[in-house]
Enzyme design. Structure first.
Site, PDB file in Angstrom:
ATOM      1  N   ARG A 119      31.382  17.042  12.621  1.00  0.00           N
ATOM      2  CA  ARG A 119      29.928  17.157  12.499  1.00  0.00           C
ATOM      3  C   ARG A 119      29.294  15.772  12.393  1.00  0.00           C
ATOM      4  O   ARG A 119      29.992  14.768  12.354  1.00  0.00           O
ATOM      5  CB  ARG A 119      29.560  18.032  11.290  1.00  0.00           C
TER       6      ARG A 119
ATOM      7  N   GLN B 284      27.004  18.587   2.314  1.00  0.00           N
ATOM      8  CA  GLN B 284      27.559  17.384   2.959  1.00  0.00           C
ATOM      9  C   GLN B 284      27.469  16.169   2.036  1.00  0.00           C
ATOM     10  O   GLN B 284      28.287  15.254   2.127  1.00  0.00           O
ATOM     11  CB  GLN B 284      26.825  17.098   4.273  1.00  0.00           C
TER      12      GLN B 284
ATOM     13  N   ASP C 202      19.168  13.456  13.711  1.00  0.00           N
ATOM     14  CA  ASP C 202      19.894  14.164  14.764  1.00  0.00           C
ATOM     15  C   ASP C 202      19.166  14.123  16.100  1.00  0.00           C
ATOM     16  O   ASP C 202      19.782  14.295  17.155  1.00  0.00           O
ATOM     17  CB  ASP C 202      20.134  15.616  14.358  1.00  0.00           C
TER      18      ASP C 202
ATOM     19  N   ASN D  54      16.299  15.827  11.017  1.00  0.00           N
ATOM     20  CA  ASN D  54      17.518  15.529  10.257  1.00  0.00           C
ATOM     21  C   ASN D  54      17.793  16.733   9.355  1.00  0.00           C
ATOM     22  O   ASN D  54      17.032  17.706   9.328  1.00  0.00           O
ATOM     23  CB  ASN D  54      17.357  14.228   9.463  1.00  0.00           C
ATOM     24  N   LYS D  55      18.865  16.642   8.592  1.00  0.00           N
ATOM     25  CA  LYS D  55      19.306  17.743   7.737  1.00  0.00           C
ATOM     26  C   LYS D  55      18.159  18.311   6.903  1.00  0.00           C
ATOM     27  O   LYS D  55      17.337  17.558   6.377  1.00  0.00           O
ATOM     28  CB  LYS D  55      20.430  17.220   6.838  1.00  0.00           C
TER      29      LYS D  55
HETATM   30  O1  MRU Z   1      24.824  19.723  10.100  1.00  0.00           O
HETATM   31  P1  MRU Z   1      25.410  18.347  10.084  1.00  0.00           P
HETATM   32  O2  MRU Z   1      26.323  18.111   8.932  1.00  0.00           O
HETATM   33  O3  MRU Z   1      26.029  17.979  11.407  1.00  0.00           O
HETATM   34  O4  MRU Z   1      24.136  17.427   9.885  1.00  0.00           O
HETATM   35  C1  MRU Z   1      24.288  16.034   9.914  1.00  0.00           C
HETATM   36  C2  MRU Z   1      23.045  15.322   9.591  1.00  0.00           C
HETATM   37  O5  MRU Z   1      21.983  15.883   9.432  1.00  0.00           O
HETATM   38  C3  MRU Z   1      23.139  13.841   9.539  1.00  0.00           C
HETATM   39  O6  MRU Z   1      22.206  13.329   8.647  1.00  0.00           O
HETATM   40  C4  MRU Z   1      22.820  13.312  10.925  1.00  0.00           C
HETATM   41  O7  MRU Z   1      23.667  13.880  11.883  1.00  0.00           O
HETATM   42  C5  MRU Z   1      22.869  11.870  10.989  1.00  0.00           C
HETATM   43  S1  MRU Z   1      24.498  11.382  11.426  1.00  0.00           S
HETATM   44  C6  MRU Z   1      24.865   9.863  11.292  1.00  0.00           C
END
Ligand code: MRU
Length: 339
Positions: free
Chosen positions: A49, A195, A236, A246-247
């Site tokens: 991920r 995460q 993202d 982003n998340k």
């Molecule tokens: O759902 P995930 O764990 O893939 O989400 C990841 C994120 O939101 C990160 O902050 C993002 O990918 C930045 S990665 C360097």
């Protein structure tokens, strides 16, 4: 305490090897595969991920889809099948589509080459190596955001586990720490998949950076108590005007920063900029299975018949972002990535 090293993913002896991130931090289990379908499943399950790493994994997977290639006609069918399968894994991180399209353009121009698998693999390795370079440059460029030795708050996971290299926001934090510019890190636990608690804390411990984990809802009072000097997260997908997905929970942090007059930064490689969309309105947001809320890590907390609202990402409007750090530079509001 600095601990023994780990890697998120690598390609060796015609196999993709990845650390299953769903088991961290309690177990470090590496999976080896040369099956693109297994890699697609790993991306869907978040075993692999983080936007840049998803792109790298998909690039290797698409190359692997032609490992046993026979002839041109069959290849076309196999390749487009694998492309479509991988493109369906996760919709928000644009790095996935960026990497798949790069591999596709090599396939289209060189599909009659002697060994198309090796040709595609070379491109996947290049995508991986470029991400390593991007991470390093993001870390160096990010040093300019520190006005003093700072306490930093971050959200989700943006380190080695999320990229091919040292990370995005995490690379800025780590480089800042090595230069004596980061004092302490607060890592949001990052519900619902934790995460921050499971992965960022793991990476901070490995890097010897002092930290506390906090529940996402703690950020406001931490800021009110003047314990945070700046916030930095990854992204993202970034629109041309700087709106950044982003998340889930990132947007709330940006609003809190605005209210408390704390700078909010995004760090991301240019492969996270989607040059086909003007604003964040056009970013497709992934919704996750309600089980992840009702039954986290296999613990049933509430009945399955409850309706759940579970977007995996939110979009922070660009005016709340003080700066966007890429491998090229730091960009400031108002953003125009068309230039
Ligand atoms: O759902 P995930 O764990 O893939 O989400 C990841 C994120 O939101 C990160 O902050 C993002 O990918 C930045 S990665 C360097």
């Amino acid at each position: 305490m600095k601990k023994t090293d780990y890697f998120s993913a690598k390609f060796e002896n015609d196999e993709f090897i990845f650390l299953d991130q769903t088991k961290l931090p309690l177990e470090e289990v590496y999976v080896r595969t040369d099956d693109y379908e297994r890699i697609a499943i790993a991306i869907e399950r978040l075993e692999v991920r983080g936007a840049p790493l998803i792109g790298i994994a998909a690039a290797y997977a698409l190359a692997l889809s032609l490992k046993k290639s026979l002839n041109g006609n069959n290849n076309d069918v196999a390749f487009s099948h694998a492309y479509d399968r991988l493109a369906r894994t996760r919709p928000t991180a644009v790095n996935l589509f960026f990497a798949l399209d790069l591999i596709k353009s090599v396939y289209e121009t060189q599909k009659n080459s002697d060994n198309i698998y090796q040709t595609l693999l070379a491109k996947a390795v290049q995508i991986h190596n470029e991400d390593i370079q991007h991470c390093k440059k993001i870390g160096d460029n990010g040093l300019r955001i520190f006005q003093k030795k700072s306490n930093v708050l971050t959200h989700c996971n943006t380190g080695k586990l999320a990229t091919g290299g040292a990370g995005t926001a995490f690379s800025v934090i780590q480089t800042g720490f090595e230069k004596g510019l980061v004092n302490y890190v607060y890592a949001d636990e990052t519900r619902p998949l934790f995460q921050g608690l499971r992965l960022t804390a793991f990476e901070l411990e490995h890097s010897g950076i002092p930290f506390s984990v906090l529940s996402d809802s703690m950020a406001a009072s931490l800021m009110k108590d003047h314990k945070v000097d700046l916030v930095i997260t990854g992204a993202d997908r970034i629109a041309l005007n700087g709106d950044a997905a982003n998340k889930i929970g990132t947007y709330s942090l940006a609003i809190l920063c605005n209210y408390h007059d704390i700078p909010f930064y995004i760090a991301a490689p240019s492969t996270s900029i989607d040059r086909s969309i003007l604003t964040g309105e056009d970013i497709k947001i992934e919704f996750r299975d309600k089980k992840e809320i009702l039954n986290p890590s296999g613990h049933q907390l509430a009945p399955d018949h409850y309706d759940v609202y579970s977007p995996a990402f939110d979009v922070t409007p660009s005016h709340l972002i003080k700066g966007i750090i890429t491998e090229e530079d730091i960009f400031f509001f108002p953003y125009n990535f068309l230039k």
